[in-house]
Design a protein around this motif. Structure first.
Motif, short mmCIF file in Angstrom:
data_model
loop_
_atom_site.label_atom_id
_atom_site.label_comp_id
_atom_site.label_asym_id
_atom_site.label_seq_id
_atom_site.Cartn_x
_atom_site.Cartn_y
_atom_site.Cartn_z
N ASN A 170 0.84 -1.21 0.00
CA ASN A 170 0.00 0.00 0.00
C ASN A 170 0.87 1.25 0.00
N ARG A 171 2.13 1.10 -0.39
CA ARG A 171 3.10 2.18 -0.45
C ARG A 171 3.18 2.90 0.89
N GLN A 178 1.04 3.55 3.15
CA GLN A 178 -0.09 4.42 3.55
C GLN A 178 -1.16 3.53 4.19
N SER A 235 -0.46 13.12 3.05
CA SER A 235 -0.21 12.81 1.63
C SER A 235 0.16 14.10 0.92
N PRO A 236 1.36 14.19 0.33
CA PRO A 236 2.47 13.26 0.41
C PRO A 236 2.92 13.11 1.87
N THR A 278 7.92 8.89 3.64
CA THR A 278 7.97 8.09 2.41
C THR A 278 7.81 8.90 1.13
N THR A 309 5.07 9.13 -0.32
CA THR A 309 3.99 8.53 -1.11
C THR A 309 2.68 9.29 -0.88
N ASP A 318 -4.13 8.62 -3.71
CA ASP A 318 -4.86 9.16 -4.86
C ASP A 318 -6.32 9.39 -4.44
N GLU A 329 4.98 18.01 -5.61
CA GLU A 329 4.61 16.71 -6.13
C GLU A 329 5.17 16.58 -7.55
N ALA A 336 10.22 2.83 -2.42
CA ALA A 336 9.23 3.22 -3.42
C ALA A 336 9.58 4.63 -3.89
N PRO A 373 9.38 8.32 -4.50
CA PRO A 373 8.45 9.26 -3.86
C PRO A 373 7.58 10.01 -4.87
N ASP A 374 6.29 10.16 -4.55
CA ASP A 374 5.37 10.94 -5.39
C ASP A 374 5.53 12.44 -5.12
#
Ligand SMILES: Cc1ncc(COP(=O)(O)O)c(C=O)c1O
Length: 384
Positions: free
Chosen positions: A146-147, A149, A167-168, A172, A174, A177, A205, A306, A308-309
């Motif tokens: 779940n990255r 989260q 979020s972000p 992490t 991540t 969405d 982001e 992962a 990062p977003d």
């Protein structure tokens, strides 16, 4: 004189790391700072000019507790610009950083002993502030699939009165969405938990735009800050958006706890919101750094993370290299001259096997840091 039991919060380990790095610098060593959670840049230039002008004509006394009306209006406008959300400025409350917003929101929403879910790994101060307020932080061990989260199923059987998401996320990077955010909001509502969304890294982001909880519901608290995208950490100014019928409740607490956020910082923050060009230039640096980090860390031998977003961190699983991230971070500082953060700050259970690398500094620093980490890992491999 005794101390209260609720005052027994843990130290912020990254601060200890920063102190070790400072001592090394004092001893004449050159250290690359990958531990820091703040931009290397200062406040936007126009923000400082606006404040300099205001200083000539204004005593900068207290503002009203909810913040300068012009700033509240401008923040509401940002929700139209960034997310196409039509936000009533009356719902915006200016706070002394998002840290001040945590105090206000936790106090406004919860009673002593209430249980508040937080993702692990997560920003350490959530846990410590909740504890200091006599509330019960409930760590949700998030899953790599779940990255890292939380997901709706994690709330089942936890008896939560609140859920805090980021979020972000820090550490992490991540993001949730739209579907993931909606699913958590629905799950929190179903179990009767108040929903708080920490959106402090919005604007930073890289692939997709971050989703604000306000796109999905008005029945939530959203917390944000001028510290990260707006590059104003030390100014201590942030904001929160609350449901209309909570404004007066929070206002009364804010009047008593803080009187107001720093007036000078509010003036600068308002001007910072018009500094798109400079702030986007900062973002371009993070973008370049992120690409370097994703490739460079893998080449160095830190392969398990992962991408990062958003934000400016990479959180790597180093459990194949150590089960003591504190000692490992100390070794990296000593031998490579690179300061990194042990994962224990963010996840007391699994953080012994993780490290956070920040890429908030200049691109030259990131290049040099990655070169040092590559040499360090090669030497370590050769030795072992
Ligand atoms: C996720 C997260 N929330 C909140 C904060 C606190 O920020 P502020 O400077 O707005 O108090 C930080 C700081 O690093 C953070 O990482």
């Amino acid at each position: 004189m005794r101390n209260s039991t609720r005052s027994q919060v843990d130290p912020f380990i990254v601060m200890d790391v920063m102190e070790a790095a400072r001592k090394a610098e004092e001893a004449g060593r050159h250290i690359i700072h990958m531990e820091v959670g703040q931009p290397g840049t200062g406040a936007p230039k126009q923000a400082m000019q606006a404040l300099a002008g205001q200083l000539q004509q204004d005593a900068l006394g207290y503002t009203v507790a909810l913040g300068l009306p012009a700033l509240r209006r401008r923040i509401a406008q940002l929700y139209g610009e960034w997310y196409n959300v039509d936000l009533n400025p009356e719902r915006v409350i200016v706070t002394p950083g998002s840290s001040g917003a945590f105090l206000l929101s936790f106090t406004a929403l919860f009673d002593s002993g209430d249980r508040v879910g937080i993702g692990a790994p997560g920003y350490p101060s959530y846990r410590q502030i909740l504890k200091a307020l006599g509330l019960t932080p409930v760590d949700i061990q998030t899953a790599p699939e779940n990255r890292l989260q939380p997901v709706a199923a994690d709330l089942v059987g936890q008896d939560l009165q609140g859920l805090m998401v980021a979020s972000p996320a820090n550490p992490t990077g991540t993001m949730l969405d739209h579907a993931a955010m909606r699913s958590l909001i629905d799950a929190a509502r179903d179990v009767g938990a108040s929903f708080i969304s920490d959106e402090i890294y919005h604007g930073l982001e890289y692939e997709a735009k971050a989703v604000t909880a306000l796109e999905i519901t008005d029945d939530c608290y959203v917390i944000n800050s001028f510290s990260k995208y707006f590059s104003m950490t030390g100014w201590r100014v942030g904001w929160m958006v609350v449901p209309e019928d909570h404004v007066r409740v929070v206002e009364r607490i804010a009047q008593n706890m803080f009187i107001c956020a720093p007036h000078a910082s509010q003036v600068a923050a308002l001007a910072a919101m018009e500094c798109e060009e400079e702030l986007q230039a900062n973002l371009d640096v993070y973008k370049a750094n992120r690409t370097l980090m994703i490739d460079g860390l893998k080449q160095a031998g830190f392969t398990n993370f992962a991408p990062p977003d958003g934000a400016f961190y990479v959180y790597a699983d180093v459990s194949d290299l150590t089960d003591d991230s504190r000692a490992f971070a100390a070794e990296i500082l000593e031998k490579a001259g690179v300061s990194v953060t042990p994962g224990l700050d963010f996840d007391p259970v699994r953080g012994g096997g993780t490290l956070r690398f920040s890429y908030a500094r200049s691109t030259e620093d990131i290049q040099e840091g990655l070169a040092r980490l590559t040499r360090f890992m090669a030497d370590r491999g050769a030795a072992g």
